[in-house]
Design an enzyme around this catalytic site. Structure first.
Site, PDB file in Angstrom:
ATOM      1  N   SER A  71     -45.519 -49.409  43.594  1.00  0.00           N
ATOM      2  CA  SER A  71     -46.338 -50.384  42.875  1.00  0.00           C
ATOM      3  C   SER A  71     -47.823 -50.028  42.946  1.00  0.00           C
ATOM      4  O   SER A  71     -48.321 -49.544  43.974  1.00  0.00           O
ATOM      5  CB  SER A  71     -46.127 -51.770  43.497  1.00  0.00           C
ATOM      6  N   GLY A 107     -48.272 -54.996  40.907  1.00  0.00           N
ATOM      7  CA  GLY A 107     -48.184 -56.312  41.525  1.00  0.00           C
ATOM      8  C   GLY A 107     -48.468 -57.446  40.544  1.00  0.00           C
ATOM      9  O   GLY A 107     -49.425 -57.371  39.771  1.00  0.00           O
ATOM     10  N   ASN A 163     -58.799 -46.982  47.290  1.00  0.00           N
ATOM     11  CA  ASN A 163     -58.860 -47.877  46.137  1.00  0.00           C
ATOM     12  C   ASN A 163     -59.089 -49.301  46.585  1.00  0.00           C
ATOM     13  O   ASN A 163     -58.640 -49.714  47.657  1.00  0.00           O
ATOM     14  CB  ASN A 163     -57.583 -47.779  45.298  1.00  0.00           C
ATOM     15  N   CYS A 189     -51.495 -56.076  50.885  1.00  0.00           N
ATOM     16  CA  CYS A 189     -52.615 -55.457  50.170  1.00  0.00           C
ATOM     17  C   CYS A 189     -53.927 -55.719  50.908  1.00  0.00           C
ATOM     18  O   CYS A 189     -54.248 -56.871  51.201  1.00  0.00           O
ATOM     19  CB  CYS A 189     -52.716 -55.995  48.749  1.00  0.00           C
ATOM     20  N   LYS A 243     -42.782 -55.751  51.663  1.00  0.00           N
ATOM     21  CA  LYS A 243     -43.628 -54.557  51.820  1.00  0.00           C
ATOM     22  C   LYS A 243     -44.627 -54.775  52.944  1.00  0.00           C
ATOM     23  O   LYS A 243     -45.444 -55.703  52.898  1.00  0.00           O
ATOM     24  CB  LYS A 243     -44.364 -54.259  50.506  1.00  0.00           C
ATOM     25  N   ASN A 292     -47.887 -49.803  53.092  1.00  0.00           N
ATOM     26  CA  ASN A 292     -48.985 -49.962  52.152  1.00  0.00           C
ATOM     27  C   ASN A 292     -50.152 -49.096  52.648  1.00  0.00           C
ATOM     28  O   ASN A 292     -50.011 -48.339  53.609  1.00  0.00           O
ATOM     29  CB  ASN A 292     -49.379 -51.444  52.062  1.00  0.00           C
ATOM     30  N   THR A 293     -51.306 -49.218  52.049  1.00  0.00           N
ATOM     31  CA  THR A 293     -52.425 -48.339  52.384  1.00  0.00           C
ATOM     32  C   THR A 293     -53.103 -48.723  53.705  1.00  0.00           C
ATOM     33  O   THR A 293     -53.006 -49.851  54.165  1.00  0.00           O
ATOM     34  CB  THR A 293     -53.475 -48.387  51.270  1.00  0.00           C
ATOM     35  N   GLY A 324     -52.277 -41.223  49.928  1.00  0.00           N
ATOM     36  CA  GLY A 324     -52.265 -39.787  49.655  1.00  0.00           C
ATOM     37  C   GLY A 324     -51.850 -38.981  50.875  1.00  0.00           C
ATOM     38  O   GLY A 324     -51.407 -39.530  51.891  1.00  0.00           O
TER      39      GLY A 324
END
Length: 309
Positions: free
Chosen positions: A26, A51, A74, A135, A170, A197-198, A222
């Protein structure tokens, strides 16, 4: 010459059946339809869409992305068209595909998660719900829910009760012990978990001495995060009984195999979609070739096959 038999690539995430374990993550693949020109989306195990919130959301002000030496930051802020527009404009087109369509959802309140879930399930055509409690780029909801096991459990329970399809939670890596959050989601009824997630990060312009992102911080994804994500997936796989979907810096078939070997039942490709839009389709082909060349008849025999050093 003896004909090689096509290997089995089907995997099960609880009641969710995927034709292969390759999903898109996502926030990196739009609503899926944007990638139609690059490859046949039907080849994927599934698409996890951008999302969705209860109302349309404009996200954070620019600059919202920043490339670093080994990954991307981001702070898009979950910009999206809202669940009603998704159901009206995107879902009818997505229903034409045979791959799984997984709706990623988020809210500022527990009740919002429940309302979005009911609307999606009533509309039909969604194979599973992915609950975003992780997030890092929003002021309310998002990671604030995912770092607290009690709130994670409340959100999970609410969505589980409202949903008629499998529920995937998540998880955020930005916690002291991800196993605690994973077990809370499992106990509250999650059918599966996806991670990670990040990671929260920052970039600074040395000339202006200002943060590059307008939001000051953002989520790092990444290649830089792959070893971190792999370790967290390994820990969670060994802490819960429900299936785990792994993600974080996957950009090659060897990355895919590493996540499967430590026990992930499926994987999601994220940032690499920005570099090579057709990469997810290529990885489907490469996974099948790997199994064929290695004489492995079923991808499930690779999952969780890590050998202790």
């Amino acid at each position: 010459m003896k004909k090689k038999i096509k290997p089995r690539t089907e995997v099960h995430i609880g009641d969710l059946v995927l034709k292969n374990p390759i999903l898109t993550a996502s926030g990196t693949f739009g609503y899926g339809l944007e990638f139609e020109p690059f490859f046949d989306l039907d080849r994927l195990g599934g698409i996890v869409v951008k999302g969705l919130s209860l109302k349309p959301r404009y996200g954070n002000p620019p600059p919202r992305t920043c490339e670093t030496a080994s990954g991307m930051l981001n702070a898009v802020g979950l910009e999206n068209i809202g669940v009603d527009a998704f159901i009206e404009e995107k879902l009818p087109l997505l229903k034409e595909y045979s791959c799984a369509i997984i709706a990623n959802i988020f809210g500022e309140h527990v009740e919002e998660y429940e309302k979005i879930t009911r609307r999606l399930c009533d509309a039909g055509g969604v194979s599973a719900i992915e609950v975003n409690v992780s997030c890092p780029n929003t002021d309310a909801g998002g990671m604030h829910f995912g770092i607290d096991p009690e709130i994670t459990a409340r959100v999970t329970r609410s969505v589980r009760e409202a949903s008629t399809v499998p529920v995937i939670v998540k998880l955020s890596p930005n916690v002291t012990d991800i196993k605690v959050i994973a077990r809370a989601a499992e106990a509250a009824g999650a059918d599966a978990l996806s991670l990670v997630n990040t990671f929260v990060g920052m970039a600074v312009d040395a000339c202006s001495r200002k943060p590059i992102l307008a939001n000051r911080c953002g989520g790092l994804s990444g290649p830089a995060i792959k070893p971190l994500a792999l370790w967290l997936v390994y820990q969670v796989v060994n802490s819960v009984r429900i299936p785990v979907i792994g993600m974080g810096g996957i950009s090659s078939i060897h990355d895919v195999l590493e996540f499967l070997i430590v026990g992930a039942r499926a994987i999601q490709v994220g940032t690499a979609n920005f570099i090579e839009p057709s990469i997810s389709g290529r990885l489907v082909d490469e996974l099948e070739k790997y199994l064929l060349d290695s004489g492995i008849p079923d991808v499930n025999s690779v999952i969780g096959s890590l050998i202790a050093a």
